[in-house]
Scaffold this motif. Structure first.
Motif, mmCIF file in Angstrom:
data_model
loop_
_atom_site.group_PDB
_atom_site.id
_atom_site.type_symbol
_atom_site.label_atom_id
_atom_site.label_comp_id
_atom_site.label_asym_id
_atom_site.label_seq_id
_atom_site.Cartn_x
_atom_site.Cartn_y
_atom_site.Cartn_z
ATOM 1 N N GLN A 1 0.828 -1.207 0.000
ATOM 2 C CA GLN A 1 0.000 0.000 0.000
ATOM 3 C C GLN A 1 0.865 1.259 0.000
ATOM 4 O O GLN A 1 0.540 2.254 -0.667
ATOM 5 C CB GLN A 1 -0.937 -0.011 1.218
ATOM 6 C CG GLN A 1 -2.068 -1.038 1.119
ATOM 7 C CD GLN A 1 -3.005 -0.973 2.308
ATOM 8 O OE1 GLN A 1 -2.598 -0.679 3.425
ATOM 9 N NE2 GLN A 1 -4.276 -1.263 2.073
ATOM 10 N N LEU B 1 -8.672 3.718 -1.336
ATOM 11 C CA LEU B 1 -7.542 4.612 -1.625
ATOM 12 C C LEU B 1 -8.098 5.929 -2.156
ATOM 13 O O LEU B 1 -8.778 5.967 -3.185
ATOM 14 C CB LEU B 1 -6.611 3.978 -2.671
ATOM 15 C CG LEU B 1 -5.451 4.847 -3.167
ATOM 16 C CD1 LEU B 1 -4.512 5.205 -2.025
ATOM 17 C CD2 LEU B 1 -4.696 4.144 -4.290
ATOM 18 N N SER C 1 0.672 4.017 -3.039
ATOM 19 C CA SER C 1 0.340 5.430 -2.847
ATOM 20 C C SER C 1 1.478 6.340 -3.299
ATOM 21 O O SER C 1 1.263 7.415 -3.864
ATOM 22 C CB SER C 1 0.009 5.685 -1.372
ATOM 23 O OG SER C 1 1.122 5.402 -0.553
ATOM 24 N N SER D 1 -1.724 13.293 -4.819
ATOM 25 C CA SER D 1 -1.344 12.376 -3.744
ATOM 26 C C SER D 1 -2.339 11.225 -3.692
ATOM 27 O O SER D 1 -3.447 11.317 -4.225
ATOM 28 C CB SER D 1 -1.314 13.091 -2.380
ATOM 29 O OG SER D 1 -2.608 13.558 -2.044
ATOM 30 N N GLY D 2 -1.914 10.155 -3.054
ATOM 31 C CA GLY D 2 -2.792 9.006 -2.797
ATOM 32 C C GLY D 2 -2.725 8.639 -1.327
ATOM 33 O O GLY D 2 -1.632 8.410 -0.794
ATOM 34 N N ILE D 3 -3.894 8.620 -0.662
ATOM 35 C CA ILE D 3 -3.931 8.385 0.791
ATOM 36 C C ILE D 3 -4.872 7.216 1.059
ATOM 37 O O ILE D 3 -6.018 7.200 0.583
ATOM 38 C CB ILE D 3 -4.407 9.630 1.554
ATOM 39 C CG1 ILE D 3 -3.456 10.795 1.307
ATOM 40 C CG2 ILE D 3 -4.531 9.360 3.043
ATOM 41 C CD1 ILE D 3 -3.912 12.096 1.907
ATOM 42 N N TRP D 4 -4.433 6.264 1.859
ATOM 43 C CA TRP D 4 -5.281 5.115 2.205
ATOM 44 C C TRP D 4 -6.205 5.491 3.363
ATOM 45 O O TRP D 4 -5.734 5.814 4.457
ATOM 46 C CB TRP D 4 -4.411 3.914 2.604
ATOM 47 C CG TRP D 4 -3.725 3.276 1.434
ATOM 48 C CD1 TRP D 4 -2.461 3.507 0.990
ATOM 49 C CD2 TRP D 4 -4.301 2.305 0.553
ATOM 50 N NE1 TRP D 4 -2.185 2.759 -0.108
ATOM 51 C CE2 TRP D 4 -3.319 1.981 -0.415
ATOM 52 C CE3 TRP D 4 -5.535 1.675 0.468
ATOM 53 C CZ2 TRP D 4 -3.533 1.070 -1.441
ATOM 54 C CZ3 TRP D 4 -5.755 0.760 -0.549
ATOM 55 C CH2 TRP D 4 -4.775 0.463 -1.498
#
Length: 343
Positions: free
Chosen positions: A269, A293, A273, A284-287
């Motif tokens: 993960q 996601l 991200s 951006s990529g945030i879990w």
């Protein structure tokens, strides 16, 4: 399940208490009321006979010889004795009597004139408070309402007593049945209230778990301008891959575990991200959760979606995750949810 068990226990306790009250207290009161009504419906001569019989069998009083012969005229006062002492017995027949000081003083004076030690006042009605105070001063015993019924109950003629008791039982059973319905309604309301409260708490927890991380994402992307460098000068796909850090990102999809342990899944993960954030149009990529996601984007969805799916499908364990596409900064757009692949 526990809430329904507690609701059932509450309903049973409420019904038990109501049953005890209606059967042990209200039934006795109803029986006394019906018994006094039955006594009041008797002829005055029958009433006086059972009163004198009760006085004879329970108090040991005898009719004074001059009073033993019944007169043809209606009489309410009888002179009785228990040996050396005389008592003047006065019957006020009827439930409408409300006896006060005057009637009690009159009975006391009549008892003294007859040479009696005191008087006994008997009525199906009620002696008022001031009459009771006067009775203590005049040496008059008061047997009214609730005190009179237990005294005369064994001497009722025929089946009058059984009718009175049956009427009181029917009324008690009717009230107990109504109490059972009320207790069942109470238990149902408590059970449903607990269930509703539990569902509301669960929904609130789910909402907070989804909305709170989404609310934090603008603060993460706030320093970046609306038109970022990747949109101004998009790099070729090969160059983008060359700029990604980490040896794990260059591993082929077939070499990655489709069912990794928690530590490996966390690493996947983190890599995903980080790699997604290097794609043009993605800030951006945030879990948010294991399966969600959130993508903060600056480009059009149609342009960035193939790039995102290219990175996601490289990880077999993450290829079915839900992608939350947040609106672009300063653009009135709804949040979108998509999946690159499905099961």
């Amino acid at each position: 399940m526990l809430s329904w068990i507690l609701a059932l226990l509450l309903a049973l306790i409420a019904w038990f208490l109501a049953t005890a009250y209606f059967w042990l207290i209200k039934r006795k009161r109803k029986e006394t009321q019906l018994g006094l009504n039955a006594l009041a419906g008797m002829h005055w001569r029958e009433f006086s006979l059972i009163v004198r019989r009760a006085m004879h069998e329970q108090r040991g009083l005898q009719d004074v010889p001059d009073e033993a012969v019944d007169s043809r005229q209606p009489r309410s006062d009888f002179l009785m004795h228990d040996g050396p002492q005389r008592w003047l017995l006065s019957c006020k027949h009827g439930r409408a009597y409300r006896i006060g000081t005057a009637a009690v003083n009159e009975l006391g004076a009549a008892a003294r004139l007859a040479g009696a030690r005191g008087g006994i006042l008997i009525t199906e009605g009620k002696v008022e408070r001031d009459g009771r105070i006067a009775a203590e001063k005049q040496n008059v015993e008061v047997l009214d309402g609730p005190l009179l019924w237990p005294l005369l109950q064994p001497y009722l003629p025929g089946d009058m007593e059984s009718r009175v008791q049956a009427g009181a039982r029917r009324e008690a059973i009717r009230r107990i049945s109504i109490a059972a319905l009320g207790a069942a309604t109470l238990g149902l309301m408590v059970g449903l209230g607990s269930l509703t409260a539990g569902l509301e708490r669960q929904w609130a927890d789910d909402e907070s778990a989804t909305t709170e991380p989404a609310a934090m994402t603008p603060a993460t992307t706030a320093p970046a301008p609306a038109d970022t460098a990747p949109t101004a000068a998009p790099a070729p796909p090969g160059a983008a891959h060359e700029g990604r850090p980490g040896p794990g990102t260059d591993a082929p999809a077939a070499a990655m575990d489709a069912n990794p342990d928690n530590a490996t899944l966390d690493r996947y993960q983190h890599e995903l991200s980080r790699n997604v954030a290097t794609r043009p149009g993605v800030a951006s990529g945030i879990w948010l959760t294991r399966q969600t996601l959130a993508i903060n984007r600056t480009g059009e969805i149609d342009a960035i979606w193939p790039l995102i799916c290219e990175e996601v499908t490289r990880y077999p364990a993450l290829r079915t995750v839900r992608i939350q596409l947040n609106p672009r900064p300063g653009v009135d757009e709804p949040v979108r949810w998509r999946q690159c692949t499905t099961l």
